[in-house]
Write an enzyme that holds these catalytic residues in place. Structure first.
Site, mmCIF file in Angstrom:
data_model
loop_
_atom_site.group_PDB
_atom_site.id
_atom_site.type_symbol
_atom_site.label_atom_id
_atom_site.label_comp_id
_atom_site.label_asym_id
_atom_site.label_seq_id
_atom_site.Cartn_x
_atom_site.Cartn_y
_atom_site.Cartn_z
ATOM 1 N N LYS A 17 0.815 -1.243 -0.064
ATOM 2 C CA LYS A 17 -0.078 0.044 0.022
ATOM 3 C C LYS A 17 0.861 1.116 0.090
ATOM 4 C CE LYS A 17 -4.504 0.899 0.159
ATOM 5 N NZ LYS A 17 -5.638 -0.085 -0.291
HETATM 6 P P1 NAD Z 1 -12.985 7.827 -2.924
HETATM 7 O O1 NAD Z 1 -11.914 8.671 -2.722
HETATM 8 O O2 NAD Z 1 -13.121 7.624 -4.250
HETATM 9 O O3 NAD Z 1 -14.150 7.725 -2.223
HETATM 10 C C1 NAD Z 1 -14.169 8.066 -0.667
HETATM 11 C C2 NAD Z 1 -15.656 8.626 -0.488
HETATM 12 O O4 NAD Z 1 -15.698 8.559 1.157
HETATM 13 C C3 NAD Z 1 -15.923 10.171 -0.708
HETATM 14 O O5 NAD Z 1 -17.386 10.024 -1.528
HETATM 15 C C4 NAD Z 1 -15.771 11.117 0.519
HETATM 16 O O6 NAD Z 1 -16.572 12.042 0.335
HETATM 17 C C5 NAD Z 1 -16.368 9.908 1.371
HETATM 18 N N1 NAD Z 1 -16.159 10.305 3.002
HETATM 19 C C6 NAD Z 1 -14.973 10.780 3.506
HETATM 20 N N2 NAD Z 1 -15.277 10.902 4.988
HETATM 21 C C7 NAD Z 1 -16.542 10.705 4.967
HETATM 22 C C8 NAD Z 1 -17.385 10.627 6.046
HETATM 23 N N3 NAD Z 1 -16.893 10.778 7.326
HETATM 24 N N4 NAD Z 1 -18.806 10.301 6.048
HETATM 25 C C9 NAD Z 1 -19.157 9.858 4.690
HETATM 26 N N5 NAD Z 1 -18.481 9.870 3.707
HETATM 27 C C10 NAD Z 1 -17.199 10.261 3.688
HETATM 28 O O7 NAD Z 1 -12.338 6.557 -2.330
HETATM 29 P P2 NAD Z 1 -12.750 4.809 -2.845
HETATM 30 O O8 NAD Z 1 -11.552 4.428 -3.793
HETATM 31 O O9 NAD Z 1 -14.167 4.910 -2.886
HETATM 32 O O10 NAD Z 1 -12.434 4.112 -1.431
HETATM 33 C C11 NAD Z 1 -13.209 4.021 -0.460
HETATM 34 C C12 NAD Z 1 -12.577 2.956 0.587
HETATM 35 O O11 NAD Z 1 -12.661 1.725 -0.219
HETATM 36 C C13 NAD Z 1 -11.178 2.954 1.085
HETATM 37 O O12 NAD Z 1 -11.424 2.317 2.555
HETATM 38 C C14 NAD Z 1 -10.497 2.162 0.174
HETATM 39 O O13 NAD Z 1 -9.412 2.037 0.726
HETATM 40 C C15 NAD Z 1 -11.348 1.239 -0.237
HETATM 41 N N6 NAD Z 1 -11.038 0.303 -1.271
HETATM 42 C C16 NAD Z 1 -11.111 0.944 -2.616
HETATM 43 C C17 NAD Z 1 -10.753 0.157 -3.809
HETATM 44 C C18 NAD Z 1 -10.761 1.058 -4.992
HETATM 45 O O14 NAD Z 1 -10.674 0.351 -6.183
HETATM 46 N N7 NAD Z 1 -10.983 2.261 -5.201
HETATM 47 C C19 NAD Z 1 -10.737 -1.188 -3.660
HETATM 48 C C20 NAD Z 1 -10.864 -1.738 -2.587
HETATM 49 C C21 NAD Z 1 -11.100 -1.123 -1.352
#
Ligand code: NAD
Length: 422
Positions: free
Chosen positions: A110
């Protein structure tokens, strides 16, 4: 985000607590635990960036490689003010267990930069990304370590990474996944994590013998994972009663129009002001009444402080580490089921794996093949986790860890990296 009883629960601590619970049941010895519980390599880099106003700001960046026993290190890159080495370390370990559970020939890693990209211009983000790649460039590569998108990073940023690396090493699309299609990205990667979540949710509903159109779900986070999860589930007939982002929560018991919410967010930059439901504080989305709760934002959002208020039956961890490990046993006591992150959000790394394979082959697969293979991987992992948990009367998380740890240990023995004394 957590209350005082959970304070200090960073991703690393959480990953170790979860690992230990499985390791105890597996009766792993101390040497093996130490080998599996520590990072292979950790790098901190200083990232000086010329800002648009002419000043130079120095950011801190990290790349942690947890294990490459089953294949090259693989894991996302996160831009967020809360990024710390401890969190990146835990997130890297979760990637190892996720890839092993899904049976992908990849290890875990990561990366992250402590920054607030929302306060930076695109040009500043580009300079920061290129400087970061300069800093970690020796560690990554198509056979070494392959970054991907995570919180606040996206296809455009992956394109810069591919370009910066390729300038030094020659054309190397396989150095990073989640790229734009034009640069060797894969069909289906953009929405793969959300699609994978919807496949797991659908499989669980099938197990409960409940059609999805009878299910209500709340989704916290409306970024890549949250939006695509909500969209796919609503297309499958599920009623999405609440969504939230960092600015607002929106609740509508009759079901939200997810596409309209997505358009609103795209045009205005946030969910705030979306008229398709009642606007509430973001926290209320976690505690609203729903069959399924799907946290898809940050870690440790379900903790001792909101445990009693939860009104759901099942939690699907679409984010990494949303359930505090101290709180999880109490949830299970309350009869709330938890489907773990290393299973639920595995769709992203699965299609990243397909992208990497296509890059190595210099051949693009059709979307139908990708969707079919994705579904097969998710179903296989789900079925194995459920079968082991039922057979041994253990939680789904512990079952997922046992399956994953077992694969890494076997590979370690076979490679001779870790030689058992027995
Ligand atoms: P992103 O940046 O696209 O989206 C994050 C979202 O969370 C945004 O809409 C933001 O406004 C929201 N957010 C932040 N603080 C918040 C709060 N207090 N309350 C409500 N919403 C809040 O990120 P992502 O890629 O969607 O990743 C989200 C999660 O999924 C992370 O934990 C990441 O590690 C995990 N993840 C992502 C992927 C991927 O392919 N992008 C794969 C596996 C896991």
């Amino acid at each position: 985000m957590a209350n005082s009883s959970d304070s200090g629960t960073d991703c690393h601590k959480a990953s170790i607590m979860q690992f230990d619970r499985a390791a105890d049941i597996m009766e792993l010895d101390g040497e093996l635990r130490q080998w599996l519980n520590t990072s292979f390599r950790e790098l901190s880099v200083r990232i000086p960036v010329r800002m648009d106003d002419g000043n130079v700001r120095v950011f801190s960046g990290y790349r942690v490689q947890h294990s490459n026993v089953r294949g090259p290190h693989k894991g996302g890159l996160r831009y967020h003010p809360s990024v710390s080495l401890e969190d990146v370390r835990g997130l890297a370990a979760w990637m190892t267990w996720k890839c092993a559970l899904l049976d992908l020939p990849l290890g875990g890693a990561k990366g992250g930069i402590t920054c607030n990209p929302k306060e930076m211009s695109l040009a500043e983000q580009e300079r920061m990304t290129r400087e970061y790649i300069h800093g970690i460039g020796d560690l990554i590569g198509p056979t070494k370590d392959i970054p991907a998108p995570d919180i606040n990073t996206n296809a455009r940023i992956m394109g810069w990474i591919m370009d910066e690396y390729s300038k030094r090493q020659g054309y190397s699309p396989g150095v990073v996944t989640g790229k734009p299609l034009e640069l060797g990205g894969s069909p289906g990667r953009e929405d793969a994590t959300g699609k994978g979540v919807s496949i797991i949710v659908g499989r669980w509903a099938e197990k409960e013998n409940r059609p999805l159109h009878q299910i209500s779900a709340a989704v916290q986070g409306f970024g890549n994972v949250g939006y695509h999860t909500a969209l796919h589930l609503s297309r499958l007939g599920c009623r999405i009663v609440a969504v939230s982002d960092s600015t607002a929560g929106i609740i509508n018991e009759d079901g939200l129009d997810i596409q309209a919410a997505g358009r609103h967010k795209k045009n205005s930059g946030s969910l705030s002001g979306f008229a398709g439901g009642e606007t509430v504080d973001q926290g209320e989305v976690l505690t609203c009444k729903c069959d399924y709760l799907i946290p898809a934002a940050l870690q440790t959002v379900i903790h001792g402080g909101n445990l009693e208020k939860l009104q759901t039956r099942v939690i699907f961890e679409a984010a990494n580490g949303p359930v505090c490990p101290y709180t999880e046993p109490l949830l299970l006591e309350r009869g709330i089921t938890v489907l773990p992150d290393i299973l639920v959000n595995g769709g992203g790394v699965s299609v990243s794996y397909f992208e990497w394979v296509q890059n190595i082959q210099h051949f693009q697969w059709k979307d139908e093949i990708i969707q079919m293979e994705l579904q097969a991987i998710m179903h296989r992992a789900f079925d194995k986790v459920i079968a082991l948990a039922d057979e041994r009367n253990i939680s789904y998380r512990i079952a997922a860890y046992i399956l994953a740890i077992d694969k890494v240990v076997r590979a370690g023995h076979l490679r001779g990296i870790y030689q058992s004394q027995s």
